[in-house]
Each structure stands twice: as C-alpha cells, then as structure tokens.
Design a protein around this motif. Sequence first.
Motif, PDB file in Angstrom:
ATOM      1  N   SER A  95      -2.741 -54.405 -32.640  1.00  0.00           N
ATOM      2  CA  SER A  95      -3.448 -53.523 -33.573  1.00  0.00           C
ATOM      3  C   SER A  95      -4.946 -53.621 -33.368  1.00  0.00           C
ATOM      4  O   SER A  95      -5.476 -54.666 -32.965  1.00  0.00           O
ATOM      5  CB  SER A  95      -3.094 -53.897 -35.020  1.00  0.00           C
ATOM      6  N   GLY A  96      -5.631 -52.518 -33.665  1.00  0.00           N
ATOM      7  CA  GLY A  96      -7.087 -52.529 -33.586  1.00  0.00           C
ATOM      8  C   GLY A  96      -7.628 -52.429 -32.179  1.00  0.00           C
ATOM      9  O   GLY A  96      -8.674 -53.003 -31.867  1.00  0.00           O
ATOM     10  N   ASN A  97      -6.946 -51.691 -31.303  1.00  0.00           N
ATOM     11  CA  ASN A  97      -7.428 -51.474 -29.943  1.00  0.00           C
ATOM     12  C   ASN A  97      -7.596 -49.967 -29.697  1.00  0.00           C
ATOM     13  O   ASN A  97      -7.819 -49.213 -30.641  1.00  0.00           O
ATOM     14  CB  ASN A  97      -6.452 -52.104 -28.946  1.00  0.00           C
ATOM     15  N   ALA A  98      -7.515 -49.551 -28.448  1.00  0.00           N
ATOM     16  CA  ALA A  98      -7.646 -48.128 -28.103  1.00  0.00           C
ATOM     17  C   ALA A  98      -6.498 -47.696 -27.208  1.00  0.00           C
ATOM     18  O   ALA A  98      -6.650 -46.861 -26.323  1.00  0.00           O
ATOM     19  CB  ALA A  98      -8.983 -47.888 -27.405  1.00  0.00           C
ATOM     20  N   LEU A  99      -5.332 -48.249 -27.455  1.00  0.00           N
ATOM     21  CA  LEU A  99      -4.157 -47.968 -26.634  1.00  0.00           C
ATOM     22  C   LEU A  99      -3.550 -46.611 -26.982  1.00  0.00           C
ATOM     23  O   LEU A  99      -3.567 -46.190 -28.141  1.00  0.00           O
ATOM     24  CB  LEU A  99      -3.105 -49.053 -26.856  1.00  0.00           C
ATOM     25  N   SER A 100      -2.986 -45.948 -25.979  1.00  0.00           N
ATOM     26  CA  SER A 100      -2.300 -44.671 -26.209  1.00  0.00           C
ATOM     27  C   SER A 100      -0.874 -44.681 -25.677  1.00  0.00           C
ATOM     28  O   SER A 100      -0.139 -43.720 -25.872  1.00  0.00           O
ATOM     29  CB  SER A 100      -3.083 -43.514 -25.580  1.00  0.00           C
ATOM     30  N   ASP A 101      -0.465 -45.764 -25.015  1.00  0.00           N
ATOM     31  CA  ASP A 101       0.910 -45.871 -24.529  1.00  0.00           C
ATOM     32  C   ASP A 101       1.228 -47.335 -24.240  1.00  0.00           C
ATOM     33  O   ASP A 101       0.321 -48.185 -24.188  1.00  0.00           O
ATOM     34  CB  ASP A 101       1.114 -45.027 -23.275  1.00  0.00           C
ATOM     35  N   SER A 119      -0.922 -50.833 -34.847  1.00  0.00           N
ATOM     36  CA  SER A 119      -1.656 -49.997 -35.796  1.00  0.00           C
ATOM     37  C   SER A 119      -3.100 -49.827 -35.356  1.00  0.00           C
ATOM     38  O   SER A 119      -3.616 -50.616 -34.557  1.00  0.00           O
ATOM     39  CB  SER A 119      -1.603 -50.621 -37.189  1.00  0.00           C
ATOM     40  N   ASN A 120      -3.729 -48.773 -35.857  1.00  0.00           N
ATOM     41  CA  ASN A 120      -5.147 -48.512 -35.571  1.00  0.00           C
ATOM     42  C   ASN A 120      -5.431 -48.484 -34.069  1.00  0.00           C
ATOM     43  O   ASN A 120      -6.281 -49.195 -33.554  1.00  0.00           O
ATOM     44  CB  ASN A 120      -6.036 -49.556 -36.269  1.00  0.00           C
ATOM     45  N   ASN A 121      -4.688 -47.643 -33.376  1.00  0.00           N
ATOM     46  CA  ASN A 121      -4.909 -47.391 -31.964  1.00  0.00           C
ATOM     47  C   ASN A 121      -5.051 -45.881 -31.753  1.00  0.00           C
ATOM     48  O   ASN A 121      -5.462 -45.179 -32.674  1.00  0.00           O
ATOM     49  CB  ASN A 121      -3.750 -47.970 -31.141  1.00  0.00           C
ATOM     50  N   ALA A 146      -1.687 -45.728 -38.907  1.00  0.00           N
ATOM     51  CA  ALA A 146      -3.046 -45.240 -38.641  1.00  0.00           C
ATOM     52  C   ALA A 146      -3.315 -44.980 -37.164  1.00  0.00           C
ATOM     53  O   ALA A 146      -4.272 -45.486 -36.582  1.00  0.00           O
ATOM     54  CB  ALA A 146      -4.085 -46.212 -39.216  1.00  0.00           C
ATOM     55  N   ASN A 147      -2.436 -44.198 -36.549  1.00  0.00           N
ATOM     56  CA  ASN A 147      -2.679 -43.660 -35.217  1.00  0.00           C
ATOM     57  C   ASN A 147      -2.823 -42.136 -35.354  1.00  0.00           C
ATOM     58  O   ASN A 147      -3.243 -41.657 -36.406  1.00  0.00           O
ATOM     59  CB  ASN A 147      -1.533 -44.041 -34.281  1.00  0.00           C
ATOM     60  N   ARG A 148      -2.446 -41.413 -34.325  1.00  0.00           N
ATOM     61  CA  ARG A 148      -2.456 -39.941 -34.397  1.00  0.00           C
ATOM     62  C   ARG A 148      -1.097 -39.410 -33.927  1.00  0.00           C
ATOM     63  O   ARG A 148      -1.013 -38.401 -33.225  1.00  0.00           O
ATOM     64  CB  ARG A 148      -3.589 -39.372 -33.538  1.00  0.00           C
ATOM     65  N   ILE A 149      -0.058 -40.085 -34.345  1.00  0.00           N
ATOM     66  CA  ILE A 149       1.281 -39.801 -33.846  1.00  0.00           C
ATOM     67  C   ILE A 149       1.823 -38.498 -34.426  1.00  0.00           C
ATOM     68  O   ILE A 149       1.855 -38.305 -35.642  1.00  0.00           O
ATOM     69  CB  ILE A 149       2.237 -40.963 -34.170  1.00  0.00           C
ATOM     70  N   THR A 150       2.224 -37.595 -33.527  1.00  0.00           N
ATOM     71  CA  THR A 150       2.825 -36.328 -33.930  1.00  0.00           C
ATOM     72  C   THR A 150       4.293 -36.237 -33.521  1.00  0.00           C
ATOM     73  O   THR A 150       4.994 -35.335 -33.975  1.00  0.00           O
ATOM     74  CB  THR A 150       2.083 -35.132 -33.296  1.00  0.00           C
ATOM     75  N   ALA A 170      17.680 -49.989 -30.871  1.00  0.00           N
ATOM     76  CA  ALA A 170      19.032 -49.982 -31.420  1.00  0.00           C
ATOM     77  C   ALA A 170      19.161 -50.869 -32.651  1.00  0.00           C
ATOM     78  O   ALA A 170      19.944 -50.577 -33.558  1.00  0.00           O
ATOM     79  CB  ALA A 170      20.022 -50.427 -30.347  1.00  0.00           C
ATOM     80  N   ARG A 171      18.351 -51.959 -32.712  1.00  0.00           N
ATOM     81  CA  ARG A 171      18.480 -52.915 -33.815  1.00  0.00           C
ATOM     82  C   ARG A 171      17.378 -52.745 -34.860  1.00  0.00           C
ATOM     83  O   ARG A 171      17.107 -53.653 -35.631  1.00  0.00           O
ATOM     84  CB  ARG A 171      18.464 -54.335 -33.264  1.00  0.00           C
ATOM     85  N   LEU A 172      16.783 -51.574 -34.920  1.00  0.00           N
ATOM     86  CA  LEU A 172      15.641 -51.326 -35.810  1.00  0.00           C
ATOM     87  C   LEU A 172      15.982 -51.612 -37.264  1.00  0.00           C
ATOM     88  O   LEU A 172      16.934 -51.065 -37.820  1.00  0.00           O
ATOM     89  CB  LEU A 172      15.201 -49.868 -35.651  1.00  0.00           C
ATOM     90  N   ARG A 173      15.145 -52.463 -37.911  1.00  0.00           N
ATOM     91  CA  ARG A 173      15.293 -52.768 -39.330  1.00  0.00           C
ATOM     92  C   ARG A 173      14.116 -52.257 -40.153  1.00  0.00           C
ATOM     93  O   ARG A 173      14.264 -51.930 -41.321  1.00  0.00           O
ATOM     94  CB  ARG A 173      15.390 -54.289 -39.551  1.00  0.00           C
ATOM     95  N   TRP A 174      12.921 -52.190 -39.541  1.00  0.00           N
ATOM     96  CA  TRP A 174      11.693 -51.963 -40.303  1.00  0.00           C
ATOM     97  C   TRP A 174      10.775 -51.083 -39.454  1.00  0.00           C
ATOM     98  O   TRP A 174      10.326 -51.502 -38.392  1.00  0.00           O
ATOM     99  CB  TRP A 174      11.068 -53.322 -40.594  1.00  0.00           C
ATOM    100  N   LEU A 175      10.508 -49.874 -39.923  1.00  0.00           N
ATOM    101  CA  LEU A 175       9.666 -48.935 -39.177  1.00  0.00           C
ATOM    102  C   LEU A 175       8.495 -48.491 -40.049  1.00  0.00           C
ATOM    103  O   LEU A 175       8.685 -47.978 -41.147  1.00  0.00           O
ATOM    104  CB  LEU A 175      10.481 -47.715 -38.744  1.00  0.00           C
ATOM    105  N   ILE A 176       7.274 -48.682 -39.532  1.00  0.00           N
ATOM    106  CA  ILE A 176       6.058 -48.307 -40.241  1.00  0.00           C
ATOM    107  C   ILE A 176       5.318 -47.243 -39.437  1.00  0.00           C
ATOM    108  O   ILE A 176       4.825 -47.509 -38.343  1.00  0.00           O
ATOM    109  CB  ILE A 176       5.126 -49.521 -40.444  1.00  0.00           C
ATOM    110  N   LEU A 177       5.267 -46.039 -39.992  1.00  0.00           N
ATOM    111  CA  LEU A 177       4.534 -44.937 -39.360  1.00  0.00           C
ATOM    112  C   LEU A 177       3.564 -44.313 -40.356  1.00  0.00           C
ATOM    113  O   LEU A 177       3.258 -43.110 -40.289  1.00  0.00           O
ATOM    114  CB  LEU A 177       5.517 -43.884 -38.832  1.00  0.00           C
TER     115      LEU A 177
END
Length: 428
Positions: free
Chosen positions: A44-50, A67-69, A91-95, A104-111
């Motif tokens: 979190s807190g970088n400038a990553l896009s992928d 977060s915050n990328n 807090a990205n720009r995800i569309t 497959a084992r997802l329990r907790w997703l924050i978007l």
Amino acid sequence: MDTLERLEAGDLAGATRLDLACGLRHFPQAAYGLAETLEVLNLSGNALSDLPHDLHRFKRLKVVFCSNNAFTHLPEALGGCPQLQMVGFKANRITRVPASALPARLRWLILTDNQLSTLPSALGERASLQKLMLAGNRLAELPQSLAQCERLELLRIASNRLAALPGWLTELPALAWLAYAGNPLLPAALCRPARLPAHTTLAWGRLALGARLGEGASGEIVQARLDGALPVAVKLYKGQVTSDGSPLDEMAASLAAGQHPALIPLRGQLQGHPEGREGLVMDLVDRAFVNLAAPPSLASCSRDVYPPGLALGPAEALRIAKQVASLGAHLHARGIMHGDLYAHNLLWRPGGDCLLGDFGAASFHAGDGGPQAQALERLEVRAFGILLGELLHCSGERAEHLKRLAVACIGAPAQRPRFIQLADALGG
C-alpha cells in the motif's frame, strides 16, 4: 515498515510479512527471495498499476494489501495464488474486476473507494467469502449470485448508486453487519433524513482543545473544555469515504439516535470550525470505561479479539447484554441500524455499565415495523446473538435459557426475535 534496501540485501530472508511503501512503480524482483515463506504482502502507498503474472510463486501467500496505488483493474495474478484469502485494494482507480482475479479461497475482499460500476457474477461463487467491502463506488446493483454466499457476514455497500436493496440481502443466513447509507434508495426513508432532530449548535470559539483521545477511520476525538470549564469530547470528521461509508452519514445517525443510557450524550453539533470541518460535541466519558474487545484480526476475519484472560462476572455480562438489547430496540424504533454491533465498539466498566459508540456503519430504514424494517432489524439481531454468545463465554455463564436465546438470535432470519423481545427476555 521494511525498506527496499534491506529486501535487496537479503536482510529479510525467511520473513512471513513484507511491508513496502517507497514509491514503487514495479513489483520488486527481490521479493521473490521470500517466495517460500511470505504470507502477508503489503504494498500500500506506492504507485503500482499491476502485479506480476507469476505471483502464484508465493505458495503461502494469504494476504495482499495494495491500497492507495494506481490500479485500474484488480490484477488477474491474484486468482492464481492457491492460499490467498484476503485482498485489499482500497483507494485506487479500479473500474474492472475480472472473474479470474478472484482467488478460489477468498474470504475478505476490500475494494472501498474505487470506480466500480459492475462486479462479476463469479464473486458469488466464492463459497468462503465472509467480508465484502465495497463502499464508495458506482454500483447500481449487486450480482444476483451473491445470494448464494451463505458465509457472508459483513457487507459494506454505502455511498454507491443503489436504488433499492435486493430482496435476497436480508435472507442471507450469516449476514450480521451491513452498511448501506449514502445510496439513492427507495423509499426515501432509507436515505439520510433531510431533517435531523434539533440539536444545539456549539460555536467553535466556545471550545478550548486539549489532548487527542483517539482517531479512527472517520475522524479524530479530542478532549476539550466548553466555555472554559466543562470537560467535553469533540469528534472532528475527516470528510472522505471510509470502509463503512461517509462520515456525514455517521454524523446524521449519531444525531438521530437520541438519548439512551447506553449512548454517549451529545452536547451539540459543531459550528464555525476554521477549516469548515464537521463535528460533534459530546460528554467526556469516564476513564473507567474501556473497550470490551479489539477489532477482528487478519486471522479472526469477522470475530473480535478479546483481551487474554478477560473474565466477566455473570451479572456483568447479563447487564451488558440487557443494555445493548434495550439500545437495539431504541435505535430500530427510530429507523436506525447500527451496522457495526461489535464488542470493539462497546465501552464498559466493572459492574457492567456500557456505552455503544462508532455510528460509522449506521444506516436508516423506515422504522415503521413493516416487513423490510423487521428484516433489517433481525439481520442486526444476529450480530447481537454473536455478541451474547461471546459474553456468555467470557463470563462462564451456563444458564440454559441464555444459551437458547443466543442460538435463537443466530438462527434462520425470519425466526429470530426482535430487540424488544430480547430486552424483555433478559429482564431489561
């Protein structure tokens, strides 16, 4: 916080967690040196896009925070990680969320706080999903497939574009914590009320600020003196969208909640802050009150973390339960669902007096006793049932009628008691 220099020097060999915030634009290749041990990756807190396509090389990776990328899509590489359970891209720009990006084992997703207008139906196929946080997007509807998420316990859909709550929402068997404020919902009673109860406005100039008492996602609480004498607490709201929703909706619910022995009394709404910030002035809570528990951890996911060795007396536990049930009836009669009825939002002191705080996830409903209002109330009754079970555990209380009551609260939604019935059953 780790450093890129230490990572590249091999100083972090064997680490199970990596935290890097240093302006990264590309995934650090040196991180692959932790491929056999890493469980938590926080970029979190970088400038990553992928993220790299071979992220699956991190065989034990359970948690990814980015977060915050600068992401505009949820990286598909996440879907290939065999142990990944928690994904946080706030807090990205995800569309766009490709179905293949969902582990497959997802329990907790924050978007939270992105630009999503749709979600893939594959989200409802993640059978382990327990927490889904989508506040601050552009969603006009939810995938019908979410109706099959029988383990979903917490859902945050505040500050979106939903015109109605889907009928299946209150039928989800495990859902206990829901926030939906800040949507253009019909009927209008489900939106923030245009008129709030009359409260005294208190001018900023009447306050002399002191020490900071605490800070949360929606704002900070500061000790102050009113008119140079009366000790009070001031909550100053930040204004941006939190994981629960808008701080303005939190303030509206706090004002509409009225008075109850288990609520911190409000003095008034702040007026004239030099930076235009919103705020509330409330009574200063006695220092004998402490948080009953800490919020859920990465491991516990949806369950609070109680202090080791906490031992409540049976009478104390019963008193806490009575007050919370009474407050639940009070709030729902006013058309308010707290949305975050957890022990970590309860302050208590020896003897069992308690105060419920943090209305950040609160939402309004019609409050007319109609089918939807009752369904939303019974949803929150499940949260109370979980809390009651925890109180009984912490006190060693073995009374069968209390155990049966806790079980009834977490049973089939339509068969759960209402708060007023719970208060009567507990002797409140």
